[in-house]
Design a protein around this motif. Sequence first.
Motif, mmCIF file in Angstrom:
data_model
loop_
_atom_site.group_PDB
_atom_site.id
_atom_site.type_symbol
_atom_site.label_atom_id
_atom_site.label_comp_id
_atom_site.label_asym_id
_atom_site.label_seq_id
_atom_site.Cartn_x
_atom_site.Cartn_y
_atom_site.Cartn_z
ATOM 1 N N ALA A 81 0.826 -1.204 0.000
ATOM 2 C CA ALA A 81 0.000 0.000 0.000
ATOM 3 C C ALA A 81 0.862 1.256 0.000
ATOM 4 O O ALA A 81 0.562 2.227 -0.702
ATOM 5 N N SER A 82 1.945 1.260 0.750
ATOM 6 C CA SER A 82 2.798 2.448 0.786
ATOM 7 C C SER A 82 3.522 2.647 -0.539
ATOM 8 O O SER A 82 3.918 3.760 -0.870
ATOM 9 N N GLY A 83 3.688 1.588 -1.299
ATOM 10 C CA GLY A 83 4.298 1.714 -2.626
ATOM 11 C C GLY A 83 3.465 2.570 -3.564
ATOM 12 O O GLY A 83 4.000 3.235 -4.455
ATOM 13 N N PHE A 84 2.147 2.584 -3.373
ATOM 14 C CA PHE A 84 1.280 3.435 -4.188
ATOM 15 C C PHE A 84 1.625 4.905 -3.969
ATOM 16 O O PHE A 84 1.633 5.696 -4.901
ATOM 17 N N GLY A 85 1.886 5.257 -2.720
ATOM 18 C CA GLY A 85 2.244 6.644 -2.415
ATOM 19 C C GLY A 85 3.537 7.052 -3.091
ATOM 20 O O GLY A 85 3.648 8.155 -3.639
ATOM 21 N N ALA A 86 4.525 6.171 -3.070
ATOM 22 C CA ALA A 86 5.802 6.471 -3.724
ATOM 23 C C ALA A 86 5.621 6.612 -5.222
ATOM 24 O O ALA A 86 6.176 7.527 -5.850
ATOM 25 N N ALA A 87 4.836 5.744 -5.827
ATOM 26 C CA ALA A 87 4.586 5.823 -7.270
ATOM 27 C C ALA A 87 3.842 7.105 -7.619
ATOM 28 O O ALA A 87 4.164 7.768 -8.609
ATOM 29 N N LEU A 88 2.868 7.456 -6.813
ATOM 30 C CA LEU A 88 2.106 8.674 -7.062
ATOM 31 C C LEU A 88 2.999 9.904 -6.930
ATOM 32 O O LEU A 88 2.914 10.837 -7.732
ATOM 33 N N THR A 89 3.891 9.892 -5.965
ATOM 34 C CA THR A 89 4.831 11.002 -5.777
ATOM 35 C C THR A 89 5.734 11.157 -6.991
ATOM 36 O O THR A 89 6.015 12.282 -7.419
ATOM 37 N N ASN A 90 6.181 10.045 -7.558
ATOM 38 C CA ASN A 90 7.040 10.117 -8.741
ATOM 39 C C ASN A 90 6.346 10.775 -9.920
ATOM 40 O O ASN A 90 6.993 11.372 -10.771
ATOM 41 N N VAL A 91 5.030 10.664 -9.969
ATOM 42 C CA VAL A 91 4.265 11.286 -11.051
ATOM 43 C C VAL A 91 3.914 12.735 -10.711
ATOM 44 O O VAL A 91 4.043 13.630 -11.545
ATOM 45 N N LEU A 92 3.479 12.973 -9.488
ATOM 46 C CA LEU A 92 2.976 14.296 -9.125
ATOM 47 C C LEU A 92 4.066 15.334 -8.885
ATOM 48 O O LEU A 92 3.859 16.519 -9.145
ATOM 49 N N ASP A 93 5.237 14.922 -8.385
ATOM 50 C CA ASP A 93 6.293 15.898 -8.090
ATOM 51 C C ASP A 93 6.725 16.714 -9.311
ATOM 52 O O ASP A 93 6.772 17.947 -9.241
ATOM 53 N N PRO A 94 7.045 16.064 -10.438
ATOM 54 C CA PRO A 94 7.423 16.884 -11.601
ATOM 55 C C PRO A 94 6.285 17.783 -12.092
ATOM 56 O O PRO A 94 6.526 18.921 -12.498
ATOM 57 N N LEU A 95 5.071 17.276 -12.041
ATOM 58 C CA LEU A 95 3.931 18.077 -12.478
ATOM 59 C C LEU A 95 3.726 19.269 -11.545
ATOM 60 O O LEU A 95 3.435 20.380 -11.994
ATOM 61 N N THR A 96 3.918 19.057 -10.253
ATOM 62 C CA THR A 96 3.805 20.140 -9.283
ATOM 63 C C THR A 96 4.845 21.218 -9.565
ATOM 64 O O THR A 96 4.530 22.408 -9.565
ATOM 65 N N SER A 97 6.078 20.813 -9.830
ATOM 66 C CA SER A 97 7.140 21.771 -10.149
ATOM 67 C C SER A 97 6.799 22.550 -11.413
ATOM 68 O O SER A 97 7.009 23.760 -11.488
ATOM 69 N N HIS A 98 6.288 21.852 -12.407
ATOM 70 C CA HIS A 98 5.920 22.498 -13.675
ATOM 71 C C HIS A 98 4.812 23.541 -13.460
ATOM 72 O O HIS A 98 4.912 24.676 -13.955
ATOM 73 N N LEU A 99 3.784 23.159 -12.722
ATOM 74 C CA LEU A 99 2.674 24.093 -12.479
ATOM 75 C C LEU A 99 3.129 25.287 -11.643
ATOM 76 O O LEU A 99 2.684 26.419 -11.873
#
Length: 177
Positions: free
Chosen positions: A108-126
């Motif tokens: 279950a915690s692996g989902f959080g890490a995977a989601l972070t890998n996707v959302l972090d670059p998008l957050t920086s871009h926005l």
Amino acid sequence: LLQAGGMVLVLRAGHGLLGMAVVTFLIAITGQSVRSIVVYRFLPYLSFSPRYFSRETLKMVFRFGGVNVIANMARRLTDYSGELIIWLIMGPASVTFFTIAGSLTRKASGFGAALTNVLDPLTSHLDAKKNRTALHELLVLGPRLLLTMNMSIAVVFVVFGRPFLALWMGAEYVEKS
């Protein structure tokens, strides 16, 4: 889900720990293969070659990702050192029950890490584009997705936990687990 299903099939067939190891290995290889296919599909010009290696690039990568590497190493250390700590404090008999819970929640915690890998670059871009509305929506979306995924996993554990543990470890260990 594929790994969990594979584990159930292997255990029902009576193949025990070795069968579980084979399932884990095959799922890991399959996952990496699918990732590679997807990457090459979206980036057909991507190529890997020793000629692209340089000390300057390596230094840049380590400076850029050094904190992430250290954080990931620390997370892995804490994830996998729990069994040793439990063994030292409570004795070897308690390790099994801790390991079962830990291995299930680690997924279950692996989902959080995977989601972070996707959302972090998008957050920086926005943030760089000063798109505060989209950034706010994204920062609300991440926790909602994690909550939805983890609640779904919790429901599965509550509904199927006993039969799964009985199949995995044996019916005599279900109550202790």
